[in-house]
Motif scaffolding. Structure first.
Motif, PDB file in Angstrom:
ATOM      1  N   GLY A 135       0.841  -1.187   0.000  1.00 39.95           N
ATOM      2  CA  GLY A 135       0.000   0.000   0.000  1.00 39.95           C
ATOM      3  C   GLY A 135       0.879   1.241   0.000  1.00 39.95           C
ATOM      4  N   ASP A 136       0.305   2.358  -0.422  1.00 39.42           N
ATOM      5  CA  ASP A 136       1.053   3.610  -0.572  1.00 39.42           C
ATOM      6  C   ASP A 136       0.861   4.464   0.676  1.00 39.42           C
ATOM      7  OD1 ASP A 136       2.118   6.094  -1.334  1.00 39.42           O
ATOM      8  OD2 ASP A 136       1.551   5.784  -3.430  1.00 39.42           O
ATOM      9  N   GLU A 137       1.959   4.721   1.365  1.00 41.40           N
ATOM     10  CA  GLU A 137       1.885   5.495   2.619  1.00 41.40           C
ATOM     11  C   GLU A 137       1.456   6.946   2.391  1.00 41.40           C
ATOM     12  OE1 GLU A 137       5.896   6.757   1.121  1.00 41.40           O
ATOM     13  OE2 GLU A 137       4.546   5.033   0.932  1.00 41.40           O
ATOM     14  N   ARG A 138       1.469   7.406   1.146  1.00 40.05           N
ATOM     15  CA  ARG A 138       1.043   8.776   0.848  1.00 40.05           C
ATOM     16  C   ARG A 138      -0.471   8.893   0.705  1.00 40.05           C
ATOM     17  NH1 ARG A 138       4.871   9.018  -4.300  1.00 40.05           N
ATOM     18  NH2 ARG A 138       3.668   7.079  -4.553  1.00 40.05           N
ATOM     19  N   ASP A 139      -1.130   7.745   0.566  1.00 46.32           N
ATOM     20  CA  ASP A 139      -2.584   7.723   0.451  1.00 46.32           C
ATOM     21  C   ASP A 139      -3.209   7.806   1.849  1.00 46.32           C
ATOM     22  OD1 ASP A 139      -5.146   7.024  -1.111  1.00 46.32           O
ATOM     23  OD2 ASP A 139      -5.084   5.493   0.459  1.00 46.32           O
ATOM     24  N   PRO A 140      -4.116   8.754   2.101  1.00 44.01           N
ATOM     25  CA  PRO A 140      -4.677   8.929   3.457  1.00 44.01           C
ATOM     26  C   PRO A 140      -5.319   7.666   4.018  1.00 44.01           C
ATOM     27  CG  PRO A 140      -5.210  10.824   2.094  1.00 44.01           C
ATOM     28  CD  PRO A 140      -4.589   9.808   1.177  1.00 44.01           C
ATOM     29  N   GLU A 141      -6.024   6.899   3.166  1.00 42.17           N
ATOM     30  CA  GLU A 141      -6.669   5.684   3.655  1.00 42.17           C
ATOM     31  C   GLU A 141      -5.635   4.657   4.108  1.00 42.17           C
ATOM     32  OE1 GLU A 141      -9.762   2.224   2.087  1.00 42.17           O
ATOM     33  OE2 GLU A 141      -9.604   4.143   1.014  1.00 42.17           O
ATOM     34  N   MET A 142      -4.554   4.497   3.298  1.00 36.07           N
ATOM     35  CA  MET A 142      -3.511   3.553   3.692  1.00 36.07           C
ATOM     36  C   MET A 142      -2.736   4.076   4.898  1.00 36.07           C
ATOM     37  SD  MET A 142      -3.737   0.726   2.243  1.00 36.07           S
ATOM     38  CE  MET A 142      -2.341   0.146   3.196  1.00 36.07           C
ATOM     39  N   GLN A 143      -2.599   5.384   5.017  1.00 37.53           N
ATOM     40  CA  GLN A 143      -1.963   5.939   6.212  1.00 37.53           C
ATOM     41  C   GLN A 143      -2.684   5.472   7.465  1.00 37.53           C
ATOM     42  OE1 GLN A 143      -1.669  10.203   6.053  1.00 37.53           O
ATOM     43  NE2 GLN A 143      -0.369  10.206   4.221  1.00 37.53           N
ATOM     44  N   ARG A 144      -3.994   5.489   7.414  1.00 35.67           N
ATOM     45  CA  ARG A 144      -4.783   5.065   8.578  1.00 35.67           C
ATOM     46  C   ARG A 144      -4.598   3.573   8.846  1.00 35.67           C
ATOM     47  NH1 ARG A 144      -8.251   9.036   6.333  1.00 35.67           N
ATOM     48  NH2 ARG A 144      -9.332   7.491   5.028  1.00 35.67           N
ATOM     49  N   VAL A 145      -4.513   2.782   7.763  1.00 34.72           N
ATOM     50  CA  VAL A 145      -4.282   1.341   7.936  1.00 34.72           C
ATOM     51  C   VAL A 145      -2.919   1.104   8.577  1.00 34.72           C
ATOM     52  CG1 VAL A 145      -3.948  -0.861   6.742  1.00 34.72           C
ATOM     53  CG2 VAL A 145      -5.786   0.686   6.031  1.00 34.72           C
ATOM     54  N   PHE A 146      -1.892   1.783   8.058  1.00 35.59           N
ATOM     55  CA  PHE A 146      -0.546   1.607   8.597  1.00 35.59           C
ATOM     56  C   PHE A 146      -0.471   2.040  10.062  1.00 35.59           C
ATOM     57  CE2 PHE A 146       1.426   2.056   4.101  1.00 35.59           C
ATOM     58  CZ  PHE A 146       1.247   0.701   3.877  1.00 35.59           C
TER      59      PHE A 146
END
Length: 646
Positions: free
Chosen positions: A554-565
């Motif tokens: 997943g891309d850490e720059r994407d807000p949704e993936m940020q929340r997952v990470f």
């Protein structure tokens, strides 16, 4: 590059005084810095050496006179050796402190190209040298990363992939292998591009552009014009096209692909139309490797059947079956290739009771198989070695998860043993029943049952299975470990109160994540160069691999993936770890940088958790030098002994 690491100074600068953990007890052993690690008892050193002195031989390539290049170790690292005939002497050709990662013969010559890096930094350089005498010539440019060499049929041209520091884009390079001054950029690509073949007329290069470990696209590069054309059919259906080669005078491609299906099949593809013709039959298992004789008549391919390799030989023109190499040992294929005249197929095979040796099979059926190397087990008695059992357990959602189980020899069937759950890296990798000195050692010396699960996301079980842990489903694979702990609890001969988790690379993340979820069910954990926070990992991993890893995790720059990470990062859940941890790291690791281990060690100690740390100054992603691997195993032994004695 070997560089000193001063973790204590970093800790003092980065931790507020009020939260600062006690200074660790530090000592130096060789190139390794050991923190909070006690002295190694003499009996442990002796036991480790018994399991570390084995040698493995791997097939690399044939020379034009029918002799063979292999890699094996007679010192601290693997080097290239020359073997003239079955069971003849292995003559060492390269002599480096650093391991050689592979070798390829230059067609129509008695020379070869080999690859090595420095201190595990993975900035590989390519060297060319003859079999007899002469100095090795550096073919590539120092300070760059070079890999994936392919040769023209006449051996006058070599093409490879080059990356430069700070850039995610590779270039396709070409040169005359005997004249580094001819080196030039044939094409500056975008992303991770690698040559896979050169056409018979030397005018075109087939190029693969990696999107992720699950998907790549194919490109035709015209060397005269420099024009690169992406093949539309390789874009239309996301798939993997592995080992792609020109056939039929450049009109078609032979490749291993999962396009249009769940498993990878050997397939012929018409370049212009994209029409696909299956070559291997429909099966439930992946084709893992293949080779085609130089005259295009003979085909050999290997099928990964539940972890074991099965080699198939056939006439590629008529599709007629030929005599099959059924007399070879059952195990895992580590190398394969036809001799220049096509009369012999060279193979190297590793098994649970053999570190690995090289064999040939007579394709005419007249002489059967012959063993070319006889590698030593370092004094081990094969009768002491465990044969892994393949089991399956049901996970939280009903998924059947395979695992290999090594149970100690000589232990009563109903005796309850401690358990080590060893999780592979990748994540698109697979634990297979090849030589595993760690599992054998822990079973024998610690009396532990070692379980190696292939959790969802592993390769070898089809595309669907491999994609089950992608992006926001990352922790489903951790839940597989929870289901395995449930299975362990139901086994009368396993001690569910003495279970340790163990892993390296992505398996290191799995070890950390398992400790955050199941600390109350584990006695402790070992993690080597594991991801402790996907966001910091993606920011700090080398640029040349960052996009590939974003496609998987997943891309850490994407807000949704940020929340997952933020939700799944072991660093953000580290307060849940309540049992001891052993962390190991190579200072030169370009994949999972040292910062991932530093931050988890610091936080664990701040929380008062017993934490051992071993940092090798001359290693990268994996410990390749025998003295370092010996020390690593010694420290693991002392740590795990303490866990199981608690």
């Amino acid at each position: 590059m070997i560089r000193p690491v001063f973790l204590s100074a970093l800790l003092a600068l980065s931790v507020p005084l009020a939260a600062q953990a006690p200074e660790p007890a530090v000592r130096q052993v060789g190139t390794a810095r050991l923190e909070n690690v006690p002295e190694i008892p003499a009996d442990v050193r002796a036991a480790v050496q018994l399991y570390q002195n084995y040698r493995e031989a791997r097939f690399q390539d044939w020379l034009r006179n029918g002799t063979m290049l292999i890699t094996t170790r007679f010192g601290a690292t693997n080097q290239v050796h020359h073997v003239e005939a079955p069971l003849r002497a292995r003559t060492q050709l390269t002599f480096h402190d650093e391991p050689v990662s592979g070798a390829q013969a230059i067609p129509e010559s008695h020379a070869f190209v080999y690859s090595r890096d420095t201190g595990g930094d993975e900035w590989f350089q390519l060297y060319a040298r003859g079999v007899v005498g002469g100095e090795a010539r550096l073919v590539t440019e120092p300070g760059t990363r070079n890999q994936g060499a392919v040769f023209s049929r006449d051996g006058n041209l070599v093409a490879w992939s080059r990356a430069t520091r700070g850039s995610a884009d590779y270039a396709i390079m070409t040169a005359a292998p005997n004249d580094p001054a001819t080196r030039r950029v044939a094409w500056q690509g975008t992303g991770a591009v690698f040559p896979t073949d050169i056409s018979d007329d030397g005018r075109r290069i087939l190029v693969s552009r990696g999107i992720s470990n699950r998907e790549n696209r194919l490109i035709l590069l015209d060397l005269a014009s420099g024009e690169a054309r992406e093949l539309a059919w390789s874009v239309a259906t996301p798939a993997r096209y592995s080992e792609a080669r020109f056939i039929r005078n450049g009109r078609s491609i032979l490749t291993i692909t999962n396009a249009g299906g769940d498993v990878a099949r050997l397939t012929e593809i018409d370049i212009e139309s994209g029409r696909m013709t299956p070559v291997s039959p429909e099966m439930e298992w992946d084709v893992e490797d293949y080779d085609l004789s130089s005259d295009g008549r003979l085909l050999a391919y290997s099928v990964n059947e539940d972890g074991y390799s099965r080699v198939v030989l056939q006439d590629f023109v008529t599709r007629r079956a030929l005599p099959q190499p059924t007399s070879l040992p059952r195990g895992v294929l580590t190398g394969m290739g036809f001799s220049p005249d096509g009369r012999r197929l060279g193979l190297s095979i590793s098994s649970a009771t053999s570190a690995g040796d090289v064999y040939t099979f007579d394709t005419t059926g007249e002489r059967g198989s012959e063993r070319w190397t006889m590698s030593e087990l370092g004094g081990l008695d094969p009768a002491r070695l465990a044969e892994p059992e393949l089991i399956r357990f049901e996970s939280f959602d009903g998924l059947s998860v395979p695992a290999f189980v090594y149970r100690p020899r000589g232990v009563a069937a109903d005796a309850r043993t401690p358990v080590i759950v060893d999780i592979h890296g990748g994540p698109e990798s697979q634990t297979r029943p090849g030589w595993n000195p760690g599992a054998q050692y822990f079973a024998d010396v610690l009396g532990a049952t070692v379980i190696l699960p292939n959790v969802r996301g592993s390769e070898g079980y089809g595309t669907r299975y491999m994609n089950l842990d992608n992006a926001e489903r990352r922790e489903d694979s951790v839940r597989d470990i929870g289901a395995l702990l449930d299975w362990i609890g139901r086994q009368p001969n396993l001690d569910a109160a003495r279970v340790a988790v163990y892993g390296q690379s992505y398996g290191g993340y799995m070890s950390l994540a398992s400790m955050t979820h199941f600390s109350d069910r584990l006695v402790g954990g070992v993690e080597r160069y594991g991801i402790s926070d996907f966001a910091t990992f993606l920011r700090n991993t080398e640029a040349y691999r960052r996009d590939n890893r974003r496609a998987e995790y997943g891309d850490e720059r994407d807000p949704e993936m940020q929340r997952v990470f933020e939700r799944i990062a072991p660093m953000n859940n580290i307060a849940r770890i309540t049992r001891p941890m052993l962390v190991m790291q190579g200072a030169n690791d370009p994949r999972v940088p040292q910062s991932e281990s530093d931050q988890v060690v610091r936080r664990l100690r701040e929380n008062g958790i017993e934490t051992w740390y071993v940092l090798f100054a001359d290693e990268g992603h994996g410990f390749q030098k025998k003295p370092n691997n010996d020390l690593r195993r010694e420290v693991e032994t002392v740590f795990l002994r303490r866990l199981f004695a608690r």
